[in-house]
Design an enzyme around this catalytic site. Structure first.
Site, PDB file in Angstrom:
ATOM      1  N   GLU A   1       1.778  54.458 -25.424  1.00 36.97           N
ATOM      2  CA  GLU A   1       2.165  52.780 -24.163  1.00 36.97           C
ATOM      3  C   GLU A   1       3.226  52.509 -24.549  1.00 36.97           C
ATOM      4  O   GLU A   1       3.937  51.753 -22.901  1.00 36.97           O
ATOM      5  CB  GLU A   1       1.105  51.990 -25.332  1.00 36.97           C
ATOM      6  CG  GLU A   1      -0.086  52.375 -25.010  1.00 36.97           C
ATOM      7  CD  GLU A   1      -0.771  52.161 -24.467  1.00 36.97           C
ATOM      8  OE1 GLU A   1      -0.217  52.065 -22.607  1.00 36.97           O
ATOM      9  OE2 GLU A   1      -2.357  53.089 -23.938  1.00 36.97           O
TER      10      GLU A   1
ATOM     11  N   TYR B   1       0.313  43.345 -24.060  1.00 30.96           N
ATOM     12  CA  TYR B   1      -0.285  43.909 -23.679  1.00 30.96           C
ATOM     13  C   TYR B   1      -0.546  46.055 -24.640  1.00 30.96           C
ATOM     14  O   TYR B   1      -1.829  45.720 -25.005  1.00 30.96           O
ATOM     15  CB  TYR B   1       0.075  45.088 -22.414  1.00 30.96           C
ATOM     16  CG  TYR B   1      -0.461  46.519 -21.934  1.00 30.96           C
ATOM     17  CD1 TYR B   1      -1.712  46.878 -21.506  1.00 30.96           C
ATOM     18  CD2 TYR B   1       0.132  47.220 -22.328  1.00 30.96           C
ATOM     19  CE1 TYR B   1      -2.078  48.230 -21.637  1.00 30.96           C
ATOM     20  CE2 TYR B   1      -0.440  48.346 -21.831  1.00 30.96           C
ATOM     21  CZ  TYR B   1      -2.110  48.932 -21.625  1.00 30.96           C
ATOM     22  OH  TYR B   1      -1.789  50.113 -21.070  1.00 30.96           O
TER      23      TYR B   1
ATOM     24  N   ASP C   1      -3.898  46.335 -17.823  1.00 28.66           N
ATOM     25  CA  ASP C   1      -2.602  47.175 -16.831  1.00 28.66           C
ATOM     26  C   ASP C   1      -2.668  47.182 -15.724  1.00 28.66           C
ATOM     27  O   ASP C   1      -3.504  46.632 -14.486  1.00 28.66           O
ATOM     28  CB  ASP C   1      -2.802  48.772 -17.656  1.00 28.66           C
ATOM     29  CG  ASP C   1      -2.421  49.407 -17.033  1.00 28.66           C
ATOM     30  OD1 ASP C   1      -4.167  49.004 -16.125  1.00 28.66           O
ATOM     31  OD2 ASP C   1      -2.931  51.126 -16.801  1.00 28.66           O
TER      32      ASP C   1
END
Length: 361
Positions: free
Chosen positions: A55, A138, A156
């Site tokens: 990520e 996020y 996202d």
């Protein structure tokens, strides 16, 4: 079919009911999920280290680009403890080419924090994950959902696009972000939250694409309020024109062939990375072309190095300089022989300078 005739997804929002948006996307995901290096196989618990590492790498970077970097990091540092123990220079060198180098510094800090303060175990909740270096809203949601199965709203660019089209949100980004996040929340199920997050990202990446979306194979097309204007959503405000900064880079060579490099400050653009010394990069006026050490010859090379960052374009003239054998490297500088250039943590723009200087000698 006109917009007013399209069926509303509101009747299918409840994510924990059969036929809902979530139910359909999960069924599609079970059939069509992408096979990615950091994803666990169905029925296997994801490795939180793999999820977190991927990520961080995927921020502002494509899946195709990240794949080889992810594999290389795992080969070098198979656990978060191994990454924590690695020298920062090694991490920056391995990161070179991914861009946004503050991510690499924060990646290293986060690994050290997890290794020392959490005994090598990542926290499971969004709130706890948010306390770690380099983890924002996020990433915290993605790790909590994908690695630990927690219900978290993961948003996202792919998710924003799917929500904008599904609910026909015409307000431009970034102003529509809160509304798109709220809509994503209404669709997120309690069970299989991690699979659902990846399902929406996959549908955005492979079906609900920015251009020429494949609406005919989309499992929720009949609920999509914006399918008739899909390519226009999400709307975005016009981007401001990027300014151009200019400067001079110095390729300073000793008689033995060693070249002067220096480390950039830890804070700021390309922090902690190595570079051939350069002047300030200015948008107005003429940069001061003063080398950081005394030179006995300086020759401007033909052509220039051009590079584009997120917020500006950069144009650099390169001056080839010769200096005496006894010239001492300044603070944060060091002399490097050409056969050791590969050991340096050089970002892409600095590699361009090296290539230009080597070609123009």
């Amino acid at each position: 079919m006109s917009a007013i005739d399209l069926p509303s997804p509101s009747d299918r929002i409840d994510p924990d009911t059969p036929g809902s948006v979530a139910d359909r996307l999960l069924s599609w995901y079970d059939r069509s999920r992408r096979r990615l290096p950091w994803r666990s196989d169905p029925g296997h618990r994801p490795d939180p280290y793999h999820v977190w590492l991927s990520e961080i790498m995927l921020q502002q970077t494509t899946v195709a680009t990240v794949g080889p970097y992810f594999q290389k990091f795992l080969e070098k540092w198979p656990t978060v403890e191994a990454l924590a123990e690695a020298p920062l220079d090694d991490v920056l060198h391995a990161w070179a080419g991914l861009g946004y180098y503050a991510r690499a510094r924060n990646l290293h800090k986060c690994a050290q924090t997890v290794a020392v303060d959490h005994a090598g175990v990542f926290p499971e909740t969004e709130e706890a994950l948010l306390t770690l270096p380099g983890i924002g809203r996020y990433t915290a949601a993605a790790v909590a959902a994908i690695a630990f199965g927690r219900r978290a709203v993961v948003v996202d660019g792919n998710v924003e696009r799917v929500m904008a089209r599904l609910f026909r949100v015409t307000k431009p980004l970034p102003d529509s972000k809160p509304a798109l996040t709220a809509l994503a929340d209404t669709c997120t199920p309690t069970e299989r939250a991690g699979d659902y997050a990846q399902a929406v990202m996959d549908i955005g990446a492979t079906v609900c694409t920015p251009k020429r979306p494949k609406c005919t194979i989309c499992p929720i097309v009949d609920l999509c309020l914006g399918r008739d204007i899909a390519e226009d959503l999400p709307a975005r405000k016009p981007k401001p024109t990027k300014p151009t900064r200019r400067g001079v880079a110095f390729w300073i060579v000793r008689p033995d062939g060693a070249v002067l490099f220096r480390r950039r400050p830890e804070s700021g653009l390309l922090g902690g990375m190595m570079e051939p010394p350069s002047s300030d990069w200015v948008t107005e006026g003429v940069p001061d072309p003063t080398p950081p050490v005394a030179v006995i010859e300086r020759v401007p090379l033909t052509g220039m190095v051009r590079h584009t960052f997120t917020h500006f374009h950069l144009e650099l003239d390169v001056h080839h300089c010769r200096t005496d054998a006894g010239t001492v490297a300044p603070d944060e500088g060091r002399w490097v022989l050409p056969d050791r250039f590969g050991d340096l943590a050089l970002p892409t723009v600095m590699k361009k300078i090296v290539r230009h200087a080597m070609k123009g000698r």
